[in-house]
Design a protein around this motif. Structure first.
Motif, PDB file in Angstrom:
ATOM      1  N   VAL A  10     -65.469  87.464 -23.338  1.00 42.93           N
ATOM      2  CA  VAL A  10     -66.858  87.815 -23.040  1.00 42.93           C
ATOM      3  C   VAL A  10     -66.975  89.315 -23.268  1.00 42.93           C
ATOM      4  CG1 VAL A  10     -68.590  87.975 -21.216  1.00 42.93           C
ATOM      5  CG2 VAL A  10     -67.172  85.934 -21.414  1.00 42.93           C
ATOM      6  N   ARG A  11     -67.599  89.668 -24.385  1.00 40.74           N
ATOM      7  CA  ARG A  11     -67.814  91.083 -24.672  1.00 40.74           C
ATOM      8  C   ARG A  11     -69.039  91.202 -25.564  1.00 40.74           C
ATOM      9  NH1 ARG A  11     -62.794  90.773 -28.357  1.00 40.74           N
ATOM     10  NH2 ARG A  11     -63.775  90.524 -30.382  1.00 40.74           N
ATOM     11  N   GLY A  12     -69.778  92.263 -25.335  1.00 45.14           N
ATOM     12  CA  GLY A  12     -70.996  92.509 -26.090  1.00 45.14           C
ATOM     13  C   GLY A  12     -71.744  93.643 -25.440  1.00 45.14           C
ATOM     14  N   ALA A  13     -72.874  93.964 -26.016  1.00 45.10           N
ATOM     15  CA  ALA A  13     -73.707  95.041 -25.476  1.00 45.10           C
ATOM     16  C   ALA A  13     -75.162  94.698 -25.716  1.00 45.10           C
ATOM     17  CB  ALA A  13     -73.356  96.364 -26.154  1.00 45.10           C
ATOM     18  N   VAL A  14     -76.008  95.195 -24.846  1.00 43.97           N
ATOM     19  CA  VAL A  14     -77.451  95.074 -25.030  1.00 43.97           C
ATOM     20  C   VAL A  14     -78.049  96.449 -24.772  1.00 43.97           C
ATOM     21  CG1 VAL A  14     -77.953  94.335 -22.653  1.00 43.97           C
ATOM     22  CG2 VAL A  14     -79.493  93.688 -24.506  1.00 43.97           C
ATOM     23  N   GLY A  15     -78.995  96.823 -25.605  1.00 51.49           N
ATOM     24  CA  GLY A  15     -79.630  98.127 -25.445  1.00 51.49           C
ATOM     25  C   GLY A  15     -80.986  98.146 -26.108  1.00 51.49           C
ATOM     26  N   PRO A  16     -81.713  99.232 -25.900  1.00 50.24           N
ATOM     27  CA  PRO A  16     -83.055  99.315 -26.479  1.00 50.24           C
ATOM     28  C   PRO A  16     -83.014  99.371 -28.004  1.00 50.24           C
ATOM     29  CG  PRO A  16     -82.520 101.298 -25.204  1.00 50.24           C
ATOM     30  CD  PRO A  16     -81.351 100.387 -25.116  1.00 50.24           C
ATOM     31  N   ALA A  17     -84.024  98.771 -28.600  1.00 48.53           N
ATOM     32  CA  ALA A  17     -84.238  98.821 -30.047  1.00 48.53           C
ATOM     33  C   ALA A  17     -85.646  99.390 -30.267  1.00 48.53           C
ATOM     34  CB  ALA A  17     -84.108  97.425 -30.649  1.00 48.53           C
ATOM     35  N   ALA A  18     -86.077  99.450 -31.476  1.00 49.23           N
ATOM     36  CA  ALA A  18     -87.389 100.015 -31.809  1.00 49.23           C
ATOM     37  C   ALA A  18     -88.531  99.168 -31.242  1.00 49.23           C
ATOM     38  CB  ALA A  18     -87.523 100.124 -33.326  1.00 49.23           C
ATOM     39  N   HIS A  19     -89.642  99.809 -30.990  1.00 49.97           N
ATOM     40  CA  HIS A  19     -90.895  99.153 -30.599  1.00 49.97           C
ATOM     41  C   HIS A  19     -90.785  98.363 -29.300  1.00 49.97           C
ATOM     42  CE1 HIS A  19     -92.188 100.423 -34.536  1.00 49.97           C
ATOM     43  NE2 HIS A  19     -91.206  99.725 -35.085  1.00 49.97           N
ATOM     44  N   GLY A  20     -90.024  98.879 -28.334  1.00 53.73           N
ATOM     45  CA  GLY A  20     -89.919  98.238 -27.035  1.00 53.73           C
ATOM     46  C   GLY A  20     -89.134  96.943 -27.029  1.00 53.73           C
ATOM     47  N   ARG A  21     -88.356  96.725 -28.042  1.00 54.45           N
ATOM     48  CA  ARG A  21     -87.549  95.504 -28.128  1.00 54.45           C
ATOM     49  C   ARG A  21     -86.119  95.812 -27.709  1.00 54.45           C
ATOM     50  NH1 ARG A  21     -89.756  91.311 -30.897  1.00 54.45           N
ATOM     51  NH2 ARG A  21     -87.933  90.837 -32.139  1.00 54.45           N
ATOM     52  N   TRP A  22     -85.289  94.788 -27.670  1.00 55.30           N
ATOM     53  CA  TRP A  22     -83.906  94.902 -27.225  1.00 55.30           C
ATOM     54  C   TRP A  22     -82.976  94.364 -28.298  1.00 55.30           C
ATOM     55  CZ3 TRP A  22     -82.995  97.614 -22.943  1.00 55.30           C
ATOM     56  CH2 TRP A  22     -84.092  97.856 -22.123  1.00 55.30           C
ATOM     57  N   ALA A  23     -81.783  94.920 -28.367  1.00 58.57           N
ATOM     58  CA  ALA A  23     -80.786  94.476 -29.339  1.00 58.57           C
ATOM     59  C   ALA A  23     -79.526  94.028 -28.606  1.00 58.57           C
ATOM     60  CB  ALA A  23     -80.453  95.589 -30.320  1.00 58.57           C
ATOM     61  N   LEU A  24     -79.140  92.804 -28.848  1.00 54.93           N
ATOM     62  CA  LEU A  24     -77.877  92.255 -28.381  1.00 54.93           C
ATOM     63  C   LEU A  24     -76.897  92.377 -29.535  1.00 54.93           C
ATOM     64  CD1 LEU A  24     -76.037  90.451 -26.550  1.00 54.93           C
ATOM     65  CD2 LEU A  24     -77.080  88.486 -27.724  1.00 54.93           C
ATOM     66  N   VAL A  25     -75.710  92.927 -29.272  1.00 54.89           N
ATOM     67  CA  VAL A  25     -74.689  93.076 -30.312  1.00 54.89           C
ATOM     68  C   VAL A  25     -73.413  92.378 -29.837  1.00 54.89           C
ATOM     69  CG1 VAL A  25     -73.292  94.699 -31.646  1.00 54.89           C
ATOM     70  CG2 VAL A  25     -75.660  95.287 -31.064  1.00 54.89           C
ATOM     71  N   LEU A  26     -72.927  91.469 -30.685  1.00 55.96           N
ATOM     72  CA  LEU A  26     -71.665  90.775 -30.429  1.00 55.96           C
ATOM     73  C   LEU A  26     -70.767  90.970 -31.643  1.00 55.96           C
ATOM     74  CD1 LEU A  26     -72.997  87.380 -29.003  1.00 55.96           C
ATOM     75  CD2 LEU A  26     -72.112  89.315 -27.705  1.00 55.96           C
ATOM     76  N   ASP A  27     -69.545  91.413 -31.403  1.00 51.21           N
ATOM     77  CA  ASP A  27     -68.557  91.610 -32.466  1.00 51.21           C
ATOM     78  C   ASP A  27     -67.455  90.575 -32.327  1.00 51.21           C
ATOM     79  OD1 ASP A  27     -69.543  94.015 -33.780  1.00 51.21           O
ATOM     80  OD2 ASP A  27     -69.065  95.051 -31.914  1.00 51.21           O
ATOM     81  N   ARG A  28     -67.064  89.999 -33.453  1.00 56.65           N
ATOM     82  CA  ARG A  28     -65.967  89.036 -33.471  1.00 56.65           C
ATOM     83  C   ARG A  28     -65.098  89.312 -34.679  1.00 56.65           C
ATOM     84  NH1 ARG A  28     -67.830  88.475 -29.154  1.00 56.65           N
ATOM     85  NH2 ARG A  28     -68.468  86.580 -28.098  1.00 56.65           N
ATOM     86  N   GLU A  29     -63.807  89.037 -34.543  1.00 53.13           N
ATOM     87  CA  GLU A  29     -62.886  89.108 -35.671  1.00 53.13           C
ATOM     88  C   GLU A  29     -62.502  87.676 -36.026  1.00 53.13           C
ATOM     89  OE1 GLU A  29     -58.796  91.405 -36.707  1.00 53.13           O
ATOM     90  OE2 GLU A  29     -60.340  92.505 -35.607  1.00 53.13           O
ATOM     91  N   LEU A  30     -62.700  87.338 -37.293  1.00 56.78           N
ATOM     92  CA  LEU A  30     -62.459  85.979 -37.771  1.00 56.78           C
ATOM     93  C   LEU A  30     -61.288  85.977 -38.748  1.00 56.78           C
ATOM     94  CD1 LEU A  30     -66.222  85.179 -38.373  1.00 56.78           C
ATOM     95  CD2 LEU A  30     -64.819  84.369 -36.463  1.00 56.78           C
ATOM     96  N   ALA A  31     -60.423  84.991 -38.641  1.00 58.22           N
ATOM     97  CA  ALA A  31     -59.228  84.914 -39.490  1.00 58.22           C
ATOM     98  C   ALA A  31     -59.561  84.210 -40.804  1.00 58.22           C
ATOM     99  CB  ALA A  31     -58.118  84.182 -38.749  1.00 58.22           C
ATOM    100  N   SER A  32     -60.594  84.688 -41.478  1.00 55.05           N
ATOM    101  CA  SER A  32     -61.043  84.131 -42.750  1.00 55.05           C
ATOM    102  C   SER A  32     -61.478  85.273 -43.650  1.00 55.05           C
ATOM    103  CB  SER A  32     -62.233  83.187 -42.539  1.00 55.05           C
ATOM    104  OG  SER A  32     -61.880  82.113 -41.704  1.00 55.05           O
TER     105      SER A  32
END
Length: 174
Positions: A10-32
């Protein structure tokens, strides 16, 4: 017979984006390889195996596309491919939201960054839990597994409620 989803932290971040919106960011490493991940992100048949939507066409070129959720009772919303730059960037409009999948080289395969831009901050943990399961299903598909569905009630059976609580704690700094 379906196989269990690959486990992911369980890892990720949420923060403000442009125009009063929000950005959820999830990073994953895939073995492909990036090319394999790109195919899973853009080929309609593969997308339907892991995503919360079933595209009306391949997502490898800009333009309108139906992106209905996998629940057949939902109407088919018109989405759009905003950018398709193989094998590194896929940007979609989905409902009123923006989705961005960025691929880059990683030590063991390909790094995937998902950015979901939306308007309701209160739903950040819900979205993170859903995408957590979808990205676990994506990893399973890429590993050749027959993964279970990860939407609707099936998501709850896969631990959505617990993930939602964990992401809520993470985003609130608890």
């Amino acid at each position: 017979m379906t196989e269990p989803l690959p486990q992911q932290p369980v890892r990720g971040a949420v923060g403000p984006a442009a125009h009063g919106r929000w950005a959820l960011v999830l990073d994953r490493e895939l073995a492909s390889t990036a090319e394999e991940v790109w195919a899973a992100l853009t080929e309609a048949e593969q997308v339907a195996r892991w995503a919360p939507y079933t595209p009306g066409r391949d997502l490898d070129s800009p333009g309108p596309v139906a992106l209905p959720e996998t629940d057949p009772a939902d109407p088919a919303p018109q989405g759009a491919v905003r950018a398709a730059e193989p094998p590194r960037l896929l940007a979609l409009a989905w409902y009123e939201d923006g989705l961005r999948f960025e691929l880059s080289p990683a030590d063991t395969g390909t790094a995937l960054r998902l950015t979901h831009v939306f308007s309701d901050r209160e739903r950040a943990a819900d979205r993170a839990a859903g995408w957590h399961l979808c990205l676990a299903a994506l990893a399973g598909v890429l590993d050749g597994l027959d993964v279970p569905p990860v939407t609707g009630e099936a998501a709850r059976e896969q631990g959505w409620d617990q993930l939602r609580d964990q992401y809520a704690d993470l985003f609130e700094g608890r």
